[in-house]
Design a protein around this motif. Structure first.
Motif, PDB file in Angstrom:
ATOM      1  N   TRP A 271      16.156  -7.583  -3.938  1.00  8.36           N
ATOM      2  CA  TRP A 271      16.232  -9.009  -3.609  1.00  8.36           C
ATOM      3  C   TRP A 271      16.820  -9.129  -2.218  1.00  8.36           C
ATOM      4  CZ3 TRP A 271      20.546 -12.282  -2.693  1.00  8.36           C
ATOM      5  CH2 TRP A 271      20.254 -13.652  -2.659  1.00  8.36           C
ATOM      6  N   LYS A 272      16.182  -9.920  -1.377  1.00  7.70           N
ATOM      7  CA  LYS A 272      16.649 -10.051  -0.001  1.00  7.70           C
ATOM      8  C   LYS A 272      16.615 -11.505   0.429  1.00  7.70           C
ATOM      9  CE  LYS A 272      17.755  -7.411   3.682  1.00  7.70           C
ATOM     10  NZ  LYS A 272      18.689  -6.283   3.675  1.00  7.70           N
ATOM     11  N   ASP A 273      17.754 -11.968   0.904  1.00  9.43           N
ATOM     12  CA  ASP A 273      17.852 -13.282   1.528  1.00  9.43           C
ATOM     13  C   ASP A 273      17.581 -13.079   3.011  1.00  9.43           C
ATOM     14  OD1 ASP A 273      18.503 -15.693   2.637  1.00  9.43           O
ATOM     15  OD2 ASP A 273      20.508 -15.825   1.788  1.00  9.43           O
TER      16      ASP A 273
ATOM     17  N   ILE B  61      12.873 -12.717  -0.827  1.00  8.30           N
ATOM     18  CA  ILE B  61      11.862 -11.696  -1.077  1.00  8.30           C
ATOM     19  C   ILE B  61      12.309 -10.831  -2.253  1.00  8.30           C
ATOM     20  CG2 ILE B  61      10.756  -9.636  -0.114  1.00  8.30           C
ATOM     21  CD1 ILE B  61      10.950 -11.079   2.633  1.00  8.30           C
ATOM     22  N   TYR B  62      11.532 -10.857  -3.323  1.00  8.13           N
ATOM     23  CA  TYR B  62      11.877 -10.117  -4.544  1.00  8.13           C
ATOM     24  C   TYR B  62      10.707 -10.204  -5.522  1.00  8.13           C
ATOM     25  CZ  TYR B  62      12.548 -14.715  -6.644  1.00  8.13           C
ATOM     26  OH  TYR B  62      12.346 -16.009  -7.096  1.00  8.13           O
TER      27      TYR B  62
ATOM     28  N   GLY C  35      19.773 -18.333  -6.467  1.00  9.32           N
ATOM     29  CA  GLY C  35      19.027 -19.569  -6.278  1.00  9.32           C
ATOM     30  C   GLY C  35      17.873 -19.698  -7.247  1.00  9.32           C
ATOM     31  N   ILE C  36      18.023 -19.098  -8.431  1.00 10.07           N
ATOM     32  CA  ILE C  36      16.999 -19.145  -9.481  1.00 10.07           C
ATOM     33  C   ILE C  36      17.663 -19.698 -10.736  1.00 10.07           C
ATOM     34  CG2 ILE C  36      15.407 -17.783 -10.892  1.00 10.07           C
ATOM     35  CD1 ILE C  36      15.439 -15.688  -8.599  1.00 10.07           C
ATOM     36  N   TYR C  37      17.172 -20.846 -11.204  1.00 13.66           N
ATOM     37  CA  TYR C  37      17.779 -21.506 -12.353  1.00 13.66           C
ATOM     38  C   TYR C  37      16.725 -21.809 -13.415  1.00 13.66           C
ATOM     39  CZ  TYR C  37      20.996 -22.963  -8.541  1.00 13.66           C
ATOM     40  OH  TYR C  37      21.824 -23.014  -7.443  1.00 13.66           O
ATOM     41  N   ILE C  38      17.113 -21.670 -14.676  1.00 19.31           N
ATOM     42  CA  ILE C  38      16.322 -22.237 -15.769  1.00 19.31           C
ATOM     43  C   ILE C  38      17.200 -23.263 -16.474  1.00 19.31           C
ATOM     44  CG2 ILE C  38      15.272 -21.826 -18.036  1.00 19.31           C
ATOM     45  CD1 ILE C  38      14.291 -19.144 -17.040  1.00 19.31           C
TER      46      ILE C  38
END
Length: 379
Positions: free
Chosen positions: A244-246, A131-132, A194-197
């Motif tokens: 940002w929340k896991d 969640i972000y 967990g965010i990649y470009i």
């Protein structure tokens, strides 16, 4: 501005086993949050707001509800010509009789032909269960400025919690020199989001090789990123500042809902400049009865409140009977607390009914109590 040179793939196949009964019948990204949303609304809305018009959602575990939900691309404004949200389940492998994604990288590998159809210059890979709010176009701009082969979004976490995450160790220029998965003695507090470009041409080559490697985990963190490092490719950390929340546990999901009650809430679901889109559910307005007492609460449409609600979040259609008390609690859609019941420090699952006079949870409990089945009250 449309980011036609970047396509997004959302990894949404996880079970979320630490959410226990909440994910018995639905995938983790389809779990409800914040009164009226689902977790997957956040990465999808971020894509729409960032100008990304083609999004693949890779589903696997308990995918029926999630598939039908995300296939309605119009919810996020992604249903125009040459745009859309595409559901991509795993494909059956004739040689192994498998129909699963073997890892995060394999999920992308199985869909290379889908990606190639759009011929993107860059590929954005996202986890579907955080969640972000984030502008991916700014991250892409940073990727280009650094002439990177891969850019990984990171967020600073308390060093005492760093061992729970994949940690990025960087040099003075923000270049990643080492990646450690849940290190016992972390050298840094920069956790992977967990965010990649990736520059697609480079990633495509690695994925094709990874598919043929029988010793691979077919995972970005365990295989693809280490290979890029070993090849001396440029991998940079993009440091994110914001909420940002896991939400991988009952406690963290409860905390994320409680955060909405804070005066300094960074998520701000009322921000019209970065709207979080979701399903438009038909429901009557909330009703607050003459004997109701409400303080510091987040109450959504369709709720009926005749009792006391304090420091709690109530989702669509939740009901609190006369004389009942709901304190420090999350009531998910259509949850019912009958007359005289007391619910404290709990998360009550969708449609669960707590009977008359029942007592659930405790102000002194260390963990949040998940109520996933009916609680009988006084007969």
């Amino acid at each position: 501005m449309k980011q036609n040179n970047m396509l997004a793939m959302i990894l949404a196949g996880g079970r979320g086993s630490r959410l226990h009964d909440l994910t018995n019948k639905v995938a983790k990204p389809a779990v409800s949050y914040g009164g009226k949303y689902r977790i997957v609304d956040f990465p999808l809305s971020n894509c729409a707001n960032s100008g990304i018009d083609v999004v693949g959602v890779l589903t696997q575990y308990e995918s029926v509800l999630l598939n039908s939900y995300v296939a309605a691309g119009g919810r996020w404004g992604l249903d125009a010509r040459d745009s859309g949200v595409f559901v991509l389940p795993p494909r059956e492998k004739a040689d192994a009789n498998l129909d699963v994604y073997r890892g995060t990288a394999d999920a992308i590998s199985q869909n290379i032909d889908f990606i190639d159809n759009y011929n993107p210059e860059y590929l954005l890979v996202l986890s579907g269960d955080h969640i972000y709010k984030m502008n991916y176009s700014k991250m892409l701009q940073y990727h280009k400025e650094k002439n990177a082969d891969a850019t990984i979004a990171v967020i600073g976490v308390p060093i005492k919690e760093a061992s729970r995450f994949g940690i990025m160790n960087t040099d003075d220029e923000g270049r990643i020199i080492e990646f450690e998965e849940k290190p016992a003695n972390p050298k840094s507090n920069l956790a992977s989001m967990g965010i990649y470009i990736f520059t697609w041409k480079t990633l495509r080559r690695l994925l094709l090789a990874d598919m043929k490697d029988p010793n691979s985990h077919h995972d970005f963190g365990k295989d693809i990123i280490p290979t890029l490092l070993n090849e001396g490719k440029t991998i940079v950390a993009y440091e994110f500042k914001g909420y940002w929340k896991d939400v991988g546990t009952i406690d963290s999901l409860w905390e994320a809902n409680m955060d909405l009650l804070s005066n300094n809430n960074e998520l701000d679901l009322n921000d019209h400049t970065w709207k979080i889109y979701t399903e438009d559910v038909s429901a009557l307005p909330q009703y607050i009865g003459p004997k109701a007492k409400i303080s510091r609460a987040f109450i959504n449409q369709g709720c009926i409140i005749d009792g006391e609600v304090r420091n709690s979040v109530l989702f669509t259609g939740a009901r609190v009977g006369e004389g009942a008390k709901v304190i420090d609690t999350v009531l998910m859609p259509d949850a019912v607390v009958e007359e005289g019941a007391v619910v404290q420090r709990a998360l009550v699952a969708n449609g669960v009914r707590i009977g008359k006079g029942a007592v659930v949870g405790s102000a002194d409990s260390e963990h949040i109590e998940l109520v996933a089945k009916r609680v009988k009250g006084v007969e």
